[in-house]
Design a protein around this motif. Structure first.
Motif, short mmCIF file in Angstrom:
data_model
loop_
_atom_site.label_atom_id
_atom_site.label_comp_id
_atom_site.label_asym_id
_atom_site.label_seq_id
_atom_site.Cartn_x
_atom_site.Cartn_y
_atom_site.Cartn_z
N ILE A 275 106.29 46.24 63.64
CA ILE A 275 104.93 46.59 64.05
C ILE A 275 104.86 48.11 63.90
N VAL A 276 103.90 48.57 63.10
CA VAL A 276 103.82 50.01 62.89
C VAL A 276 102.56 50.55 63.58
N PRO A 277 102.77 51.51 64.51
CA PRO A 277 101.62 52.00 65.27
C PRO A 277 100.71 52.92 64.45
N LYS A 278 99.46 52.99 64.92
CA LYS A 278 98.46 53.94 64.44
C LYS A 278 98.41 54.11 62.93
N VAL A 279 98.04 53.03 62.25
CA VAL A 279 97.91 53.10 60.79
C VAL A 279 96.46 53.44 60.48
N ASN A 280 96.29 54.51 59.71
CA ASN A 280 94.93 55.03 59.51
C ASN A 280 94.45 55.01 58.07
N SER A 281 95.33 54.70 57.13
CA SER A 281 94.88 54.80 55.73
C SER A 281 95.55 53.75 54.85
N VAL A 282 94.96 53.57 53.69
CA VAL A 282 95.51 52.66 52.68
C VAL A 282 96.88 53.18 52.24
N GLU A 283 96.98 54.48 52.12
CA GLU A 283 98.24 55.08 51.67
C GLU A 283 99.36 54.74 52.67
N GLU A 284 99.07 54.85 53.96
CA GLU A 284 100.08 54.51 54.98
C GLU A 284 100.43 53.02 54.91
N ALA A 285 99.40 52.20 54.79
CA ALA A 285 99.64 50.75 54.75
C ALA A 285 100.51 50.40 53.54
N GLU B 218 94.52 51.71 65.94
CA GLU B 218 94.46 52.34 67.28
C GLU B 218 93.66 53.63 67.27
N HIS B 219 92.98 53.89 66.15
CA HIS B 219 92.31 55.19 66.02
C HIS B 219 91.03 55.00 65.19
N PRO B 220 89.97 55.77 65.49
CA PRO B 220 88.73 55.62 64.70
C PRO B 220 88.95 55.76 63.20
N GLU B 221 89.93 56.56 62.81
CA GLU B 221 90.20 56.73 61.38
C GLU B 221 90.67 55.41 60.76
N GLY B 222 91.51 54.71 61.46
CA GLY B 222 91.97 53.40 60.99
C GLY B 222 90.81 52.41 60.92
N VAL B 223 89.93 52.49 61.93
CA VAL B 223 88.76 51.60 61.95
C VAL B 223 87.86 51.93 60.75
N ASN B 224 87.66 53.21 60.49
CA ASN B 224 86.80 53.62 59.37
C ASN B 224 87.33 53.13 58.02
N HIS B 225 88.66 53.03 57.91
CA HIS B 225 89.25 52.64 56.63
C HIS B 225 89.69 51.18 56.59
N ILE B 226 89.27 50.41 57.60
CA ILE B 226 89.84 49.06 57.73
C ILE B 226 89.54 48.16 56.53
N ASN B 227 88.35 48.32 55.93
CA ASN B 227 88.01 47.43 54.81
C ASN B 227 88.97 47.60 53.64
N GLU B 228 89.44 48.82 53.43
CA GLU B 228 90.39 49.06 52.33
C GLU B 228 91.83 48.71 52.79
N ILE B 229 92.14 49.02 54.05
CA ILE B 229 93.51 48.77 54.55
C ILE B 229 93.87 47.28 54.43
N VAL B 230 92.92 46.40 54.78
CA VAL B 230 93.25 44.97 54.76
C VAL B 230 93.42 44.43 53.33
N ALA C 60 84.37 49.00 67.64
CA ALA C 60 85.47 49.23 66.70
C ALA C 60 86.22 47.92 66.44
N ILE C 61 86.51 47.17 67.51
CA ILE C 61 87.24 45.91 67.34
C ILE C 61 86.42 44.93 66.50
N ASP C 62 85.12 44.93 66.74
CA ASP C 62 84.23 44.05 65.99
C ASP C 62 84.33 44.34 64.48
#
Ligand code: 3PY
Length: 248
Positions: A88-98, A145-157, A190-192
């Motif tokens: 489990i990796v905490p606070k993932v905020n970008s596609v690059e991190e994922a 866990e961060h708005p940045e991760g939420v903002n990039h969620i469509n690409e991260i998934v 954000a969760i939504d």
């Protein structure tokens, strides 16, 4: 059956969070009926050796998903080499991190995980079997866990190899400036957004709560297949206080 297969079959798996470096606690909690233990190296004081002792004490019917201390090749590799069912990796905020996480968790040609003969490989005795199955069976879980991760969620998934997106409600609320208010409107919105992205990508989700009441609404939703409820420290405090209260 391994944890990933159970998730793929649509099961909801119940776990609890351990942040004390105790093989005895891991041994006990692996026997009370949880499907998995969320072993926390992000905030816990332990390192890989203590983690390995905990895994050695756990009963095989319960799996360990380990939150790594940081997003690094070494921490992901060492945790997986102990025989954890996933990271489990905490606070993932970008596609690059994922992308880096998946790459560190998978053997070539899917990734760059280094090959060694550790506990996961039966110290070499079951090396071939482990390496052949690891890419397929190891769970790669990222936390939003961060708005940045939420903002990039469509690409991260869209990053191939992410198995579960796990909400960290406490960090998420803190990141929005409303620490601890896990039901705050900002957190809910954000969760939504994360839920919609995960549904679209067909990725199951996870949620942590300190009490059964906190996780019940999530457990009822089909998409939440990993539920972590309570912590080792919380159980001790709660029970200690309740005994004292009852005795006056
Ligand atoms: C959080 O709630 O922030 C957590 O990381 C627990 O999973």
């Amino acid at each position: 059956m391994n944890l990933k297969k159970r998730l793929q079959q649509g099961e909801t798996l119940l776990g609890t969070l351990l942040s004390l470096p105790s093989p005895e606690i891991a041994e006990i909690m692996s026997q009370v009926g949880f499907d998995w233990l969320f072993i926390d190296l992000e905030h816990g004081p332990h390192g890989v050796l203590e983690l390995q002792r905990m895994l050695q004490a756990m009963k095989p019917e319960c799996s360990a998903l380990v939150r790594v201390a940081e997003l690094s090749e070494a921490s992901i590799k060492k945790v997986l080499d102990t025989g954890a069912a996933g990271i489990i990796v905490p606070k993932v905020n970008s596609v690059e991190e994922a992308g880096r996480i998946v790459s560190y968790a998978k053997y070539p040609t899917k990734g760059v995980r280094g090959v060694g003969a550790a506990r996961a490989h039966g110290y070499g005795l079951s090396f071939k079997e482990y390496v052949e199955k690891a890419n397929e069976q190891t769970l790669v879980i990222i936390q939003i866990e961060h708005p940045e991760g939420v903002n990039h969620i469509n690409e991260i998934v869209e990053v191939e190899g992410i198995d579960v997106v796990f909400i960290g409600p406490y960090d998420l609320s803190a990141s929005f400036g409303v620490a601890g208010q896990v039901e705050h409107a900002l957190v809910k919105v954000a969760i939504d957004k994360v839920e919609k992205a995960c549904d679209k990508a067909g990725i199951p989700m996870g949620y942590f709560g300190t009490t059964p009441e906190a996780v019940k609404p999530f457990r009822q939703k089909e998409r939440y297949q990993l539920i972590a409820c309570g912590t080792d420290i919380g159980f001790l405090i709660e029970k200690g206080k309740s005994v004292l209260k009852e005795l006056g």
